[in-house]
Enzyme design. Structure first.
Site, PDB file in Angstrom:
ATOM      1  N   ASP A  34       1.015  -1.348  -0.064  1.00 55.03           N
ATOM      2  CA  ASP A  34      -0.077  -0.086   0.210  1.00 55.03           C
ATOM      3  C   ASP A  34       0.958   1.212   0.036  1.00 55.03           C
ATOM      4  OD1 ASP A  34      -2.455   1.318  -0.066  1.00 55.03           O
ATOM      5  OD2 ASP A  34      -2.637   1.194   2.195  1.00 55.03           O
ATOM      6  N   HIS A  35       0.340   2.522  -0.283  1.00 53.51           N
ATOM      7  CA  HIS A  35       0.949   3.830  -0.220  1.00 53.51           C
ATOM      8  C   HIS A  35       2.520   3.833   0.038  1.00 53.51           C
ATOM      9  CE1 HIS A  35      -2.562   6.284  -0.470  1.00 53.51           C
ATOM     10  NE2 HIS A  35      -3.183   5.277   0.304  1.00 53.51           N
ATOM     11  N   GLY A  43      -8.821   7.342   7.637  1.00 55.83           N
ATOM     12  CA  GLY A  43      -9.159   7.690   8.996  1.00 55.83           C
ATOM     13  C   GLY A  43     -10.616   7.353   9.163  1.00 55.83           C
ATOM     14  N   HIS A  76      -9.956   4.356  -1.720  1.00 56.17           N
ATOM     15  CA  HIS A  76      -9.155   4.417  -0.414  1.00 56.17           C
ATOM     16  C   HIS A  76     -10.196   5.134   0.561  1.00 56.17           C
ATOM     17  CE1 HIS A  76      -4.949   3.586  -1.611  1.00 56.17           C
ATOM     18  NE2 HIS A  76      -5.636   3.514  -2.769  1.00 56.17           N
ATOM     19  N   GLY A  77      -9.879   4.937   1.846  1.00 57.72           N
ATOM     20  CA  GLY A  77     -10.708   5.412   2.712  1.00 57.72           C
ATOM     21  C   GLY A  77     -11.919   4.714   3.084  1.00 57.72           C
ATOM     22  N   GLY A  78     -11.964   3.457   3.058  1.00 64.46           N
ATOM     23  CA  GLY A  78     -13.217   2.810   3.144  1.00 64.46           C
ATOM     24  C   GLY A  78     -13.963   2.704   4.419  1.00 64.46           C
ATOM     25  N   ASN A 121     -10.341  -0.391   0.218  1.00 59.38           N
ATOM     26  CA  ASN A 121      -9.266  -0.382   1.095  1.00 59.38           C
ATOM     27  C   ASN A 121      -9.918  -0.218   2.661  1.00 59.38           C
ATOM     28  OD1 ASN A 121      -7.428  -0.553  -0.879  1.00 59.38           O
ATOM     29  ND2 ASN A 121      -6.061   0.997  -0.019  1.00 59.38           N
ATOM     30  N   THR A 168      -8.129   1.581   8.911  1.00 58.81           N
ATOM     31  CA  THR A 168      -8.490   2.214  10.288  1.00 58.81           C
ATOM     32  C   THR A 168      -9.349   1.114  11.073  1.00 58.81           C
ATOM     33  OG1 THR A 168      -8.149   4.402   9.384  1.00 58.81           O
ATOM     34  CG2 THR A 168      -9.112   4.246  11.539  1.00 58.81           C
TER      35      THR A 168
END
Length: 294
Positions: A82-83, A181, A208-210, A230, A233
């Site tokens: 990832d990233h 987050g 992203h940010g799911g 994804n 968090t």
């Protein structure tokens, strides 16, 4: 079965209207729980690693975990970076056995981002692995990345086409209103932008940010071309909270394996819920019928 390349898997997902769940593993237990959840649902899954996780555990350890749980599994499993901004780490992962790598040069101007991404394209081709790259800046906090809302930049569909045409990506990460987050307030996801980018690029989108998005948001995004979602968090919170809750409920129990198993079961339940929510259930045999070698 051997680990699979992400590119044909996400193409299958996009063409068949579902998304593959991608979870950022923490340790061997969470890795095992991801694959176990996928097996129970007969679904593909993506085990992701952050740069921070690799630095803590080492390439060798992480690869051994994933091979241990995936090699004898009947479901397709991807090991994805990832990233990552470090080209040396990206190549080390590809060499060590990751089957997909991500370059995140999204904080740079378009031409610099594209130039660095092309260098990573060469690495991906050298090792025969999938590749994800990002255009636009996704707001929020994940590991050591911090992007304020006022600094986030939504991805332009025309730029997205130029970017994707030059790179032949397995997955395209772009800024469409989601955030890393937990969300503060209602997220403003731009579904029209997702549809426009997918139409322009014909490249599976990585959402992203799911964590914290509604079921309706997931469904709309997946229907418009988000083939990878994804979750990071949410896993971190369940990982820690399940451990703490067990010790609160049973303060006198100092048998480590019972505590670890409670944590494992909580994480596996989380993984299964998202896999099914994203439409992955029973997609493993459909994919394998078309791609018997992954």
């Amino acid at each position: 079965m051997p680990l699979v390349n992400m590119k044909p898997l996400l193409r299958h997902a996009m063409d068949n209207g579902y998304a593959v769940a991608a979870f950022n593993l923490v340790d061997y237990g969470t890795t095992k729980a991801m694959v176990a959840a996928a097996e129970e649902l007969n679904a593909p899954v993506i085990c992701q690693t952050s740069a921070k996780t690799i630095q803590y555990w080492s390439h060798r350890e992480i690869v051994s975990w994933v091979h241990t749980v995936a090699d004898d599994s009947a479901v397709p499993v991807v090991l994805h970076l990832d990233h990552c901004k470090d080209l040396a780490m990206i190549e080390a992962c590809a060499k060590a056995g990751w089957t997909s790598i991500m370059i995140d040069a999204s904080s740079l101007p378009f031409e610099e981002n594209l130039e660095i991404s092309k260098r990573v394209r060469d690495i991906a081709e050298k090792y025969g692995v999938g590749m994800e790259a990002e255009l636009g800046q996704i707001m929020g906090v994940e590991d050591d990345m911090h992007v304020a809302e006022e600094d986030s930049v939504l991805t332009d569909p025309d730029d997205a086409k130029t970017f994707c045409d030059a790179l032949d990506l397995s997955a395209f990460a772009c800024a469409v209103g989601t955030a890393h987050g937990f969300y503060k307030g209602e997220p403003k996801v731009d579904f029209d932008r997702i549809a426009a980018i997918n139409k322009a690029t014909n490249t599976p989108m990585a959402l992203h940010g799911g964590t914290g998005l509604s079921d309706e948001t997931f469904s709309k995004a997946i229907a418009r071309g988000s083939a990878k979602v994804n979750i990071s968090t949410n896993l971190k919170h369940v990982f820690v909270d399940s451990f703490v809750q067990y010790t609160k409920d049973k303060p006198g129990d100092y048998e480590p394996l019972r505590v670890i198993d409670a944590q494992y079961q909580a994480c596996k339940e989380l993984f299964a819920g998202f896999i099914e929510k994203f439409g992955g259930k029973d997609q493993a045999p459909v994919f394998m019928a078309k791609h018997p070698r992954g």
